[in-house]
Scaffold this motif. Sequence first.
Motif, short mmCIF file in Angstrom:
data_model
loop_
_atom_site.label_atom_id
_atom_site.label_comp_id
_atom_site.label_asym_id
_atom_site.label_seq_id
_atom_site.Cartn_x
_atom_site.Cartn_y
_atom_site.Cartn_z
N VAL A 1 -1.66 -37.91 21.75
CA VAL A 1 -1.88 -38.97 22.74
C VAL A 1 -0.55 -39.23 23.44
CG1 VAL A 1 -2.52 -41.39 23.09
CG2 VAL A 1 -3.70 -40.00 21.36
N PRO A 2 -0.53 -39.19 24.76
CA PRO A 2 0.73 -39.40 25.47
C PRO A 2 1.35 -40.76 25.13
CG PRO A 2 -0.99 -38.64 26.96
CD PRO A 2 -1.65 -38.94 25.66
N LEU A 3 2.64 -40.71 24.90
CA LEU A 3 3.35 -41.95 24.59
C LEU A 3 3.30 -42.88 25.80
CD1 LEU A 3 6.49 -40.53 22.77
CD2 LEU A 3 4.55 -41.70 21.73
N GLY A 4 3.12 -44.14 25.54
CA GLY A 4 3.13 -45.13 26.60
C GLY A 4 1.82 -45.26 27.35
N GLN A 5 0.74 -44.60 26.85
CA GLN A 5 -0.54 -44.66 27.56
C GLN A 5 -1.06 -46.09 27.62
OE1 GLN A 5 -3.60 -42.20 25.89
NE2 GLN A 5 -4.79 -42.17 27.77
N MET A 6 -0.94 -46.82 26.51
CA MET A 6 -1.41 -48.20 26.49
C MET A 6 -0.62 -49.06 27.47
SD MET A 6 -3.50 -50.44 25.49
CE MET A 6 -4.35 -49.54 24.20
N GLU A 7 0.69 -48.83 27.57
CA GLU A 7 1.51 -49.59 28.51
C GLU A 7 1.09 -49.33 29.95
OE1 GLU A 7 2.58 -47.96 25.96
OE2 GLU A 7 3.82 -49.30 24.74
N VAL A 8 0.74 -48.05 30.24
CA VAL A 8 0.28 -47.71 31.59
C VAL A 8 -1.04 -48.41 31.89
CG1 VAL A 8 -0.55 -45.84 33.06
CG2 VAL A 8 1.48 -45.50 31.64
N PHE A 9 -1.96 -48.41 30.92
CA PHE A 9 -3.25 -49.06 31.09
C PHE A 9 -3.07 -50.56 31.34
CE2 PHE A 9 -6.78 -51.41 29.08
CZ PHE A 9 -7.82 -50.99 29.91
N GLN A 10 -2.20 -51.20 30.56
CA GLN A 10 -1.97 -52.64 30.73
C GLN A 10 -1.33 -52.94 32.07
OE1 GLN A 10 0.34 -53.47 27.21
NE2 GLN A 10 -1.48 -53.83 25.95
N ALA A 11 -0.43 -52.05 32.52
CA ALA A 11 0.20 -52.26 33.83
C ALA A 11 -0.84 -52.15 34.95
CB ALA A 11 1.31 -51.23 34.03
N LEU A 12 -1.77 -51.20 34.83
CA LEU A 12 -2.83 -51.07 35.83
C LEU A 12 -3.75 -52.28 35.81
CD1 LEU A 12 -3.76 -47.29 35.47
CD2 LEU A 12 -2.74 -48.41 37.46
N GLN A 13 -4.04 -52.81 34.61
CA GLN A 13 -4.85 -54.02 34.50
C GLN A 13 -4.20 -55.18 35.23
OE1 GLN A 13 -5.91 -55.19 30.47
NE2 GLN A 13 -8.03 -54.70 30.92
#
Length: 372
Positions: A9-21
């Motif tokens: 799983v790419p590192l930082g994927q959750m951070e990217v998702f939260q930033a898009l939210q």
Amino acid sequence: MERAAQPAVPLGQMEVFQALQRLHMTIFSQSVSPCGKFLAAGNNYGQIAIFSLSAALSSEAKEESKKPMVTFQAHDGPVYSMVSTDRHLLSAGDGEVKAWLWAEILKKGCKELWRRQPPYRTSLEVPEINALLLMPKENLLILGGGDCQLHAMDLETGTFMWALRGHTDYIHCLALRERSPEVLSGGEDGAVRLWDLRTAKEVQTIEVYKHEVRAHPTLCPPFFLPGHLQCLHLPLCSPPPSQECSRPHNGRWIGCLATDSDWMVCGGGPALTLWHLRSSTPTTVFPMRAPQKHVTFYQDLILSAGQGRCVNQWQLSGELKAQVPGSSPGLLSLSLNQQPAAPECKVLTAAGNSCRVDVFTNLGYRAFSLSF
């Protein structure tokens, strides 16, 4: 034969998702806690964030103080409206109202206390609930939304007592006339309707888009003709053009209203307008082109917000006193914290098309922003 390695799983994927939210976030509703020290904000993802106003306003406040102390999933869809009783936070989404105990929320125990769904005409109907209105003396909660009806719920028993029908399209906003048990509702049909809760009947209808504010003619100034000693008066001067409430290019919908006893201010598609309720007469059209989404009386001013970054301050005469810019490109809700238990937290907060809630410690400037 060795198995192929699973893709990491790419590192930082959750951070990217939260930033898009956060980038696509809209904050529809706000409510201040009974103690006045906390603010709840509800967004388009069904989340409610609780901010500590006392911590954010402290002289020792840090950036972390402007973040939520707790965020929880309240609804599957947007949180369109919220109100607070002396113990509960009530939130409305698609088709239902939920209750949460403030005491438990502040302990970060965000467990739903109860949920109620109005008696809709069919089981397949799940209309949004756009507005909640508390009537403390009667211990009632009034709901208005996509089924074009006002529903009254007894807060003690949780039962729905009656429904008021009159709007022909969905309801956007509600307001209470405090001197009498009367409620005003504004809807997509372009009408503001006044309801007497003692009889559960509609007593007044104002179709805003059909009206105009008529200017009053005046006498022209007196003057003397050459060779005449007598002062002459010309007939009445032509008045300035009347100001129409209607703006057909914006539609008929009423998106916001507020009342102060005999006076009402409302707007949306039609221009923001001040009305005398007893005579059903518009007295002032405020010169604001952008549709307004929230309006409130405050002391001798009217505050409004809508399309655009600014909180607008109006004199009752129609003069624009000030426009104070915020951080969101559009505003959907204003909240005035006037709880007497926390005078140090007396602020105006504004939220809308972003993940930020702007905080105004006075009406002249934005002090800082809270952020999801």
